[in-house]
Design a protein around this motif. Structure first.
Motif: not given
Length: 290
Positions: A66, A221, A223-224, A240, A242-243
């Protein structure tokens, strides 16, 4: 404005922030000290969740990836955003049309843009980028299973997605630079490069700091977009923070919600540390202008 009017205007916003930010944050901190499954009361276990998170090699890999992604993407967006904004600032009637075309990448939902972007590297959907590289070098790059090719693809998508907003903000700053400053630099014999370095960039320093702040927040942030771009993120070291938080907190029916909450708290602290220099700089500039 009277205090009563001010309270009526700001009251709804404070209620929304309390419900969507403060209460979930307090609950997250509470769960981080507990062994808890979603839907059941937790048992206090002290700092065990934090100890487990900090000694987990997977968490360390997620932090390193990250931070690497944040540094490279932020630097790239600053340089490209400034160069493109400078070019856009010299356009005439075509500027609105080019801006509109570029902003499509930013307004698209991130997951939709990531899926479409992945098709450029996926041979099952044409793989235009892979086809060109293979035609030139004769090599077939495994973008989704090799660590560094996958990182390059993720970085390229992140830059593609965030660049239009940053460019637009920098363009607004460039349009606010007084014309007299440019003319004075030209009269003094400054070259275009020195004019940008010593005149224009210091003038829009606040805008550049704001762009850095927003970009860092967005990249941290991440993630997706990793779901379609890096389906084997954990195995190849491209997961990452967040993941990792999502996978830890909600896998196996949310059995490790306490551990996920502890990782989330650590992530918030890391984000605050990364943003602190930029927030302090913006506050100093605001005080100086006041």
């Amino acid at each position: 404005m009277r205090k009563r009017e001010f309270s009526l205007l700001i009251g709804p916003s404070l209620l929304v922030m309390l419900g969507l930010l403060v209460i979930p944050l307090v609950r997250t901190i509470q769960w981080s000290f507990q062994k808890v499954e979603y839907g059941s009361p937790g048992d206090f276990i002290g700092l065990s969740n934090y100890t487990q998170a900090l000694t987990d090699a997977r968490f360390g890999r997620a932090v390193l990836f990250t931070m690497l992604l944040t540094v490279i993407v932020t630097a790239t967006i600053l340089v490209l955003g400034y160069l493109i904004a400078t070019g856009m600032n010299g356009l005439g009637k075509l500027r609105p049309y080019i801006l509109g075309a570029m902003l499509v990448a930013y307004v698209l939902p991130n997951i939709v843009g990531a899926v479409s972007f992945s098709w450029l590297f996926d041979q099952n959907f044409g793989g235009a980028v892979n086809y060109v590289i293979q035609a030139i070098t004769g090599q077939n790059i495994l973008w989704f299973t090799e660590t560094w090719p996958n990182r390059i693809m993720v970085m390229a998508h992140t830059v593609w997605h965030l660049l239009p907003f940053s460019m637009l903000m920098i363009l607004a700053g460039l349009q606010g630079v007084p014309k007299e400053l440019r003319e004075a630099a030209t009269i003094d014999g400054a070259s275009p490069g020195k004019t940008h370095i010593y005149v224009i960039i210091p003038t829009i320093r606040g805008i550049l700091g704001f762009v850095c702040l927003i970009t860092i927040m967005d990249v941290l942030r991440t993630f997706d977009n990793l779901i379609p771009l890096s389906p084997q993120a954990d195995a190849i070291g491209n997961e990452s923070i967040m993941l990792y938080v999502f996978d830890t907190a909600f896998r196996d029916g949310s059995a490790q919600l306490g551990l996920g909450s502890a990782i989330n708290v650590l992530s918030i602290l890391l984000i605050l540390i990364c943003l602190f220099p930029f927030i302090r700089g913006l506050l100093k500039e605001a005080k100086a202008k006041a």
